[in-house]
Scaffold this motif. Structure first.
Motif, mmCIF file in Angstrom:
data_model
loop_
_atom_site.group_PDB
_atom_site.id
_atom_site.type_symbol
_atom_site.label_atom_id
_atom_site.label_comp_id
_atom_site.label_asym_id
_atom_site.label_seq_id
_atom_site.Cartn_x
_atom_site.Cartn_y
_atom_site.Cartn_z
ATOM 1 N N UNK A 111 0.839 -1.195 0.000
ATOM 2 C CA UNK A 111 0.000 0.000 0.000
ATOM 3 C C UNK A 111 0.872 1.242 0.000
ATOM 4 N N UNK A 112 0.272 2.358 -0.352
ATOM 5 C CA UNK A 112 1.049 3.592 -0.428
ATOM 6 C C UNK A 112 0.530 4.643 0.546
ATOM 7 N N UNK A 113 1.385 5.599 0.802
ATOM 8 C CA UNK A 113 1.052 6.709 1.685
ATOM 9 C C UNK A 113 -0.160 7.466 1.150
ATOM 10 N N UNK B 26 -3.408 5.647 1.832
ATOM 11 C CA UNK B 26 -3.834 5.760 3.228
ATOM 12 C C UNK B 26 -4.415 7.134 3.523
ATOM 13 N N UNK B 27 -3.806 8.157 2.953
ATOM 14 C CA UNK B 27 -4.255 9.523 3.250
ATOM 15 C C UNK B 27 -5.581 9.853 2.578
ATOM 16 N N UNK C 45 -4.422 14.906 8.798
ATOM 17 C CA UNK C 45 -3.219 15.395 8.116
ATOM 18 C C UNK C 45 -3.368 16.871 7.752
ATOM 19 N N UNK D 274 -0.444 11.725 12.910
ATOM 20 C CA UNK D 274 -0.854 10.343 12.599
ATOM 21 C C UNK D 274 0.415 9.518 12.725
ATOM 22 N N UNK E 222 2.950 6.381 12.281
ATOM 23 C CA UNK E 222 3.158 5.401 11.206
ATOM 24 C C UNK E 222 2.426 4.111 11.557
ATOM 25 N N UNK F 261 -0.901 3.626 10.137
ATOM 26 C CA UNK F 261 -0.943 3.225 8.727
ATOM 27 C C UNK F 261 -0.830 1.704 8.598
#
Lengths: 388, 388
Positions: free
Chosen positions: A138-140, A143-144, A153, A159, A161, A164
């Motif tokens: 998965x990518x940042x 998640x955002x 954010x 938040x 890590x 996540x």
């Protein structure tokens, strides 16, 4: 299949995808239906049972309910976004909460037909390597996209890590369980879809169907049911509290509760008098939790108390000297009916009550103690013995 | 202490903090100096040795070099930001690269005095729980401050969650190693500072000093030295290639190489003729890698080839019939000097060369084969025997 599908669809918010769900239902396979729960909030309320009720539907249709206890992920704390970071739970707390939780859940689901899984079984063995591999899926940015993460954010609220990783671990549970369907609240949609994606990443070709259920409003009919809003009906409430709280909700909310908490045919419910429908709902819900006897007792109690509420505070007294009167005669003598015929008709129609209890026959009145006599909705007299 | 500090400070980009470094140096303790390396790029070039040279300074000052081989984190792939996601390395590749790497490093550092640590030792045992605890120590916002992450996020290029864990694992290495100082390139500043922070989070009261070194420009003097820019001098280059590449750099870059790759006193180097200084640098660097003999041989070879380059393509021939001439007589006869006196002076000043080799005395010339005679910078004649 069509009937089964309609039962499942009832009250749901979203099904992703309907087509795939229909295909799975048509396969004739016993589907694996996952519900993941963090054993952090042991005091369940009716809001939680919306989903458990949906699981019951699946169970009644012959599918395999898999109750996923997130005992491992519970150690991570709370990623809800409301509280910043909860202290990590101890093993002892977790075990205690799991027991409290399952004790409540098996009042609704058939324990014998339910699989209870603990994610510590595979997450403990995942190892750092396994977790890193998972984290690569998965990518940042992905998640955002999740509402609460995005909000925090943008508002410069931290938040960690860790937070996540939480949805990824939850998604991995679906890989380990090979779930066909996962249920959750609306607020879980992101996580459930991630489970679907991660299943694919790990080679599962027909990934889980995501079914989200709406959040149940609390007794105020405005905010979602939550302990923190004090608008909740706990499964651990006494029968009396439970019954009373349900009777306190609006008619509109009552129909929503029916839709989400019962399997009754709504078109029939809507033909009932709203008060009767509400009583029936209260009986059903209390019965499910505390048994039939307790439910009916509460109904009786409630009726008494509820009825008393309709009695005015100041009632004229009517002293009686002839203590061998029949009820119809008393009604005429005390000016509550114009004639014995009218009095008898009133009794037959259920319009006469003694101490809030409906009177069925024109019997000989017992004057051993004083009582409140009611005719129709507005006429009240307190009957006392003259000689006393 | 002051002298030691100055040696350490030489060529550094940043020291965080100078005060704390001085305090640690004053303590008299043997400090633990960490350099972390991913065994992914086994072909080291001079750019890499900037830091290794700084480690050598620490080693010479009696401190403990700890060479951290990121064998565990190498399995994660490349978080540099340039390549998207590198394939995860196999154990075999890693082992092979580690050997290649240390073989090269111990040409510079004293192997006996160097500790080589492998982070698989503690990261393998960290467990999912340990990793989750570690992940709780940093936030998404903190990670997105790192230049490459910020850039990629803004450009909508994917950053895997895994890449957020990598700096945390690297930071945890500093906890496990109890490092007092960590060195790295400029581009590692974020990661090294995170190590400092995480050490504090894990209860280390005097966390590591962060020392960043500038990136060495490649032979083009423009871009950083890198294999991908083909401007690098590899430690595995042949002595010939290495010598030649160093001789090809600009004078300006040569002084920078001196600063970063040697421990020589720059004020003395600047008094030398640039070409001599460059030759000395080339000798020093080739010697360190391939030994003194090889270095001096290359110097000689280079001088020959380099000198030849100054010889014009078309040179007039001068046929000689008297083969018993002295060099000064030949110079006059062939019109390369006005008089024997001038010829002798030229020879004494080193201005006369035969086949690019300086001539020391006014000897009797050997005419057995033809040769190129040079007087001063611009006069050339090809001397041949008339009878042949």
């Amino acid at each position: 299949m069509k009937e089964a599908f309609e039962k499942i669809k009832r009250g749901t918010n979203e099904i992703i995808s309907i087509e795939e769900l229909k295909k799975k239902l048509s396969s004739g396979r016993k589907l694996r239906i996952k519900l993941g729960v963090d054993p952090t909030a042991p005091d369940l309320h009716l809001g939680h049972t919306v989903i458990i009720n949906k699981l019951k539907t699946f169970q009644d249709l012959g599918h395999q309910i898999v109750f996923l206890i997130g005992d491992f992920t519970a150690r991570i704390g709370d990623p809800s976004g409301r509280s910043e970071t909860r202290p990590i739970m101890t093993e002892e707390q977790i075990q205690k909460n799991i027991k409290t939780y399952t004790d409540q859940v098996f009042k609704i689901l058939d324990k014998e037909k339910t699989e209870v899984a603990y994610n510590s079984k595979w997450l403990g063995e995942l190892g750092v390597n396994g977790l890193l591999n998972l984290a690569a899926k998965s990518t940042v940015a992905q998640m955002l996209v999740r509402d609460d993460f995005e909000k925090r954010y943008k508002e410069d609220r931290p938040i960690s890590i860790l937070e996540f990783l939480y949805p990824l671990l939850q998604a991995y549970d679906s890989v380990a369980l090979k779930s066909d369907v996962e249920l959750g609240g609306n607020d879980q949609k992101f996580n459930l879809l991630l489970g679907r994606q991660i299943q694919r990443d790990y080679g599962i070709k027909d990934p889980q169907i995501v079914i989200t259920m709406p959040l149940l409003e609390g007794t105020d009919g405005v905010k979602k049911m939550s302990k923190s809003y004090n608008n909740y009906i706990a499964l651990n409430d006494t029968p009396k509290d439970m019954f009373g709280k349900i009777m306190s909700i609006s008619d509109e909310l009552m129909y929503k509760y029916y839709e989400l908490l019962s399997q009754d045919d709504l078109s029939i419910i809507k033909t009932m008098h709203p008060k009767e429908a509400k009583l029936a709902l209260a009986v059903q819900i209390v019965e499910r939790r505390h048994g039939k006897e307790a439910a009916l007792k509460e109904k009786e109690e409630f009726n008494k108390v509820f009825a008393k509420k309709d009695i005015p505070d100041n009632i004229d007294e009517y002293p009686v000297d002839d203590i061998r009167l029949k009820l119809s005669e008393l009604l005429v003598k005390s000016d509550m009916a114009q004639s014995k015929n009218e009095a008898r008709r009133l009794i037959e129609q259920g319009g006469v009550k003694i101490d809030s209890q409906k009177v069925e026959d024109d019997f000989a009145v017992d004057f051993a103690k004083s009582f409140i006599l009611q005719a129709g909705k507005r006429k009240f007299k307190k009957i006392i013995q003259k000689s006393k």
